[in-house]
Design a protein around this motif. Structure first.
Motif, PDB file in Angstrom:
ATOM      1  N   THR A 199       0.744  -1.105  -0.021  1.00 31.30           N
ATOM      2  CA  THR A 199      -0.090  -0.006  -0.124  1.00 31.30           C
ATOM      3  C   THR A 199       0.845   1.365   0.178  1.00 31.30           C
ATOM      4  OG1 THR A 199      -1.671  -1.078   1.249  1.00 31.30           O
ATOM      5  CG2 THR A 199      -1.743   1.197   1.262  1.00 31.30           C
ATOM      6  N   VAL A 200       0.583   2.186  -1.159  1.00 34.38           N
ATOM      7  CA  VAL A 200       1.366   3.294  -0.977  1.00 34.38           C
ATOM      8  C   VAL A 200       0.314   4.393  -1.215  1.00 34.38           C
ATOM      9  CG1 VAL A 200       3.040   4.885  -2.460  1.00 34.38           C
ATOM     10  CG2 VAL A 200       3.237   2.354  -2.053  1.00 34.38           C
ATOM     11  N   TYR A 226      -3.892  -7.863  -8.300  1.00 37.25           N
ATOM     12  CA  TYR A 226      -4.104  -6.855  -8.976  1.00 37.25           C
ATOM     13  C   TYR A 226      -3.589  -5.525  -8.238  1.00 37.25           C
ATOM     14  CZ  TYR A 226      -7.968  -9.897 -10.522  1.00 37.25           C
ATOM     15  OH  TYR A 226      -8.784 -10.908 -10.957  1.00 37.25           O
ATOM     16  N   ASP A 227      -3.749  -4.576  -9.179  1.00 35.53           N
ATOM     17  CA  ASP A 227      -3.063  -3.280  -8.693  1.00 35.53           C
ATOM     18  C   ASP A 227      -4.230  -2.244  -9.011  1.00 35.53           C
ATOM     19  OD1 ASP A 227      -0.414  -3.912  -8.260  1.00 35.53           O
ATOM     20  OD2 ASP A 227       0.018  -3.143 -10.394  1.00 35.53           O
ATOM     21  N   VAL A 228      -4.601  -1.634  -7.506  1.00 32.12           N
ATOM     22  CA  VAL A 228      -6.089  -0.934  -7.446  1.00 32.12           C
ATOM     23  C   VAL A 228      -5.580   0.501  -6.921  1.00 32.12           C
ATOM     24  CG1 VAL A 228      -8.486  -1.087  -6.401  1.00 32.12           C
ATOM     25  CG2 VAL A 228      -6.941  -2.963  -6.738  1.00 32.12           C
ATOM     26  N   GLU A 229      -6.054   1.330  -7.700  1.00 28.79           N
ATOM     27  CA  GLU A 229      -5.863   2.751  -7.288  1.00 28.79           C
ATOM     28  C   GLU A 229      -7.340   3.275  -6.602  1.00 28.79           C
ATOM     29  OE1 GLU A 229      -5.108   7.312  -8.898  1.00 28.79           O
ATOM     30  OE2 GLU A 229      -4.743   5.718 -10.246  1.00 28.79           O
ATOM     31  N   VAL A 230      -7.175   3.898  -5.441  1.00 30.57           N
ATOM     32  CA  VAL A 230      -8.416   4.311  -4.692  1.00 30.57           C
ATOM     33  C   VAL A 230      -8.061   5.578  -4.187  1.00 30.57           C
ATOM     34  CG1 VAL A 230      -9.591   3.758  -2.696  1.00 30.57           C
ATOM     35  CG2 VAL A 230      -8.762   1.782  -3.680  1.00 30.57           C
ATOM     36  N   ARG A 231      -9.345   6.456  -4.300  1.00 31.82           N
ATOM     37  CA  ARG A 231      -9.355   7.662  -3.832  1.00 31.82           C
ATOM     38  C   ARG A 231     -10.397   8.075  -3.009  1.00 31.82           C
ATOM     39  NH1 ARG A 231     -10.184  11.415  -9.100  1.00 31.82           N
ATOM     40  NH2 ARG A 231     -12.315  10.533  -9.022  1.00 31.82           N
ATOM     41  N   SER A 232      -9.967   9.031  -2.029  1.00 35.22           N
ATOM     42  CA  SER A 232     -10.960   9.352  -0.895  1.00 35.22           C
ATOM     43  C   SER A 232     -11.487  10.727  -1.213  1.00 35.22           C
ATOM     44  CB  SER A 232     -10.282   9.234   0.328  1.00 35.22           C
ATOM     45  OG  SER A 232      -9.405  10.448   0.324  1.00 35.22           O
ATOM     46  N   ARG A 233     -12.964  11.095  -0.870  1.00 34.95           N
ATOM     47  CA  ARG A 233     -13.421  12.459  -0.936  1.00 34.95           C
ATOM     48  C   ARG A 233     -14.113  12.432   0.370  1.00 34.95           C
ATOM     49  NH1 ARG A 233     -16.577   9.725  -4.797  1.00 34.95           N
ATOM     50  NH2 ARG A 233     -18.668   9.550  -4.355  1.00 34.95           N
ATOM     51  N   ARG A 234     -14.364  13.687   0.627  1.00 34.90           N
ATOM     52  CA  ARG A 234     -15.200  14.319   1.758  1.00 34.90           C
ATOM     53  C   ARG A 234     -16.615  14.370   1.284  1.00 34.90           C
ATOM     54  NH1 ARG A 234     -15.050  13.388   6.868  1.00 34.90           N
ATOM     55  NH2 ARG A 234     -12.570  13.577   6.900  1.00 34.90           N
ATOM     56  N   GLU A 235     -17.640  13.660   1.819  1.00 39.68           N
ATOM     57  CA  GLU A 235     -19.060  13.980   1.401  1.00 39.68           C
ATOM     58  C   GLU A 235     -19.577  15.116   2.024  1.00 39.68           C
ATOM     59  OE1 GLU A 235     -20.293  12.479  -0.956  1.00 39.68           O
ATOM     60  OE2 GLU A 235     -18.742  10.480  -1.168  1.00 39.68           O
ATOM     61  N   PRO A 236     -20.594  15.661   1.205  1.00 35.67           N
ATOM     62  CA  PRO A 236     -21.298  16.750   1.987  1.00 35.67           C
ATOM     63  C   PRO A 236     -21.822  16.408   3.299  1.00 35.67           C
ATOM     64  CG  PRO A 236     -21.905  16.694  -0.402  1.00 35.67           C
ATOM     65  CD  PRO A 236     -21.057  15.483  -0.140  1.00 35.67           C
ATOM     66  N   ALA A 237     -21.752  17.288   4.354  1.00 38.08           N
ATOM     67  CA  ALA A 237     -22.488  16.963   5.523  1.00 38.08           C
ATOM     68  C   ALA A 237     -24.113  16.587   5.639  1.00 38.08           C
ATOM     69  CB  ALA A 237     -22.252  18.323   6.584  1.00 38.08           C
ATOM     70  N   THR A 238     -24.437  15.675   6.289  1.00 38.83           N
ATOM     71  CA  THR A 238     -25.912  15.235   6.227  1.00 38.83           C
ATOM     72  C   THR A 238     -26.011  14.501   7.532  1.00 38.83           C
ATOM     73  OG1 THR A 238     -27.384  14.024   4.936  1.00 38.83           O
ATOM     74  CG2 THR A 238     -25.351  13.043   5.067  1.00 38.83           C
ATOM     75  N   ILE A 280      -2.653   0.351  -4.234  1.00 39.97           N
ATOM     76  CA  ILE A 280      -2.813  -0.697  -3.279  1.00 39.97           C
ATOM     77  C   ILE A 280      -2.588  -2.201  -4.359  1.00 39.97           C
ATOM     78  CG2 ILE A 280      -4.353  -2.398  -1.805  1.00 39.97           C
ATOM     79  CD1 ILE A 280      -5.673   0.576  -1.243  1.00 39.97           C
ATOM     80  N   ARG A 281      -1.724  -3.175  -3.962  1.00 39.26           N
ATOM     81  CA  ARG A 281      -1.511  -4.425  -4.551  1.00 39.26           C
ATOM     82  C   ARG A 281      -2.332  -5.462  -3.734  1.00 39.26           C
ATOM     83  NH1 ARG A 281       3.938  -5.437  -7.170  1.00 39.26           N
ATOM     84  NH2 ARG A 281       3.107  -4.002  -8.525  1.00 39.26           N
TER      85      ARG A 281
END
Length: 300
Positions: free
Chosen positions: A242-243, A263-275, A251-252
């Motif tokens: 994991t890098v 598998y090589d997997v690229e993952v992206r995070s994001r902040r969701e609107p407040a709810t 991530i491998r």
């Protein structure tokens, strides 16, 4: 004045399309305490127990980052004999250890602290925990209890209702412990199929929140692999590398058994609107979600 419709967090989450993968909280040790009376909103912390014993168990749990859950059989059906407690350990190599005991008096629970350091027994069947903690969150009760009934009818010795396990908006939630596998967005029929497959060591991606020994990004990567390659055993895929680069993870995920790819997997995070994320929460909160940017099967 027109009354506002009642808010249900699980309904709202489904309408928003909240991402399920990557939402399993970290943990590999569970403390279960059978409590047949009403459950306080804050679970074990709210019990009127002997203060010294209660603090002793809590401190021991904190030391090993164990989660303390109250449990009961579905429907609060009359049960004879002493109440039970358990300490469940899940190991990274797949080994499981369990130790069970009984308690009548509050002081009997002090044995839990010793059990946390004891070897425990191997070869025990997993425990199926269904969150049905209504005073903590309405959806957990409304959606959890039908699932607990269905699973309890099928596997009566394995299934317990339990207090809050996280992710109320994904009710009904089921944890397989000490496998450390979280499933969510279940109904009675889906729970039977999902658990039956799990007990046959076939984990499907559809209702999988994640594995509790992985970080959220790693959980998402494994779920993506299962979605692409099909169901597999709990330990068939391992996170090899994991890098992280700011909001992205590379991530491998490698398949252990012969015939499974890497598998090589690229993952992206994001902040969701407040709810509103829970039924009883008065304030809006912003959740962090993860999405798969790319998935590539490595050539041998």
């Amino acid at each position: 004045m027109t009354a506002q419709p009642r808010f249900f967090c699980a309904d709202a989450a489904r309408e928003r399309g909240d991402a399920l993968a990557g939402t399993a909280p970290y943990g590999s040790v569970w403390i279960l305490v059978e409590y047949r009376g009403g459950w306080p909103p804050n679970g074990y912390d709210g019990l009127d127990l002997d203060p010294a014993t209660k603090s002793h168990v809590y401190a021991a749990a904190q030391r090993v980052r164990a989660r303390i859950l109250l449990i009961r059989r579905h429907g609060r059906r009359p049960v004879e004999g002493p109440k039970r407690w358990a300490v469940l350990h899940g190991e990274r190599d797949g080994a499981h250890r369990q130790q069970w005991g009984t308690w009548d008096d509050d002081q009997d629970l002090a044995a839990i602290a010793d059990a946390l350091d004891a070897p425990g027994e191997t070869g025990c069947p997993p425990v199926l925990l269904v969150c049905a903690h209504g005073l903590h969150d309405t959806c957990c009760a409304l959606r959890g209890r039908p699932v607990a009934r269905a699973l309890g009818d099928r596997w009566p010795e394995l299934v317990w209702e339990c207090t809050h396990i996280g992710g109320d908006r994904f009710a009904a939630n089921v944890v397989v412990a000490p496998d450390g596998v979280y499933y969510g967005n279940l109904d009675a029929d889906a729970s039977l199929t999902t658990v039956e497959q799990h007990l046959a060591d076939r984990v499907h991606a559809r209702h999988l929140r994640g594995y509790t020994d992985l970080t959220p990004a790693q959980q998402v990567a494994v779920v993506a692999v299962l979605e692409s390659a099909g169901p597999a055993g709990r330990r068939d895929y391992l996170v090899e590398r994991t890098v992280r680069d700011q909001d992205r993870w590379f991530i491998r995920v490698s398949g252990g058994p012969a015939g499974l790819s890497t598998y090589d997997v690229e993952v992206r995070s994001r902040r969701e609107p407040a709810t509103r994320l829970t039924c009883h929460g008065r304030f809006r909160s912003s959740a962090l979600s993860y999405e798969v940017v790319s998935l590539r099967e490595r050539e041998v």
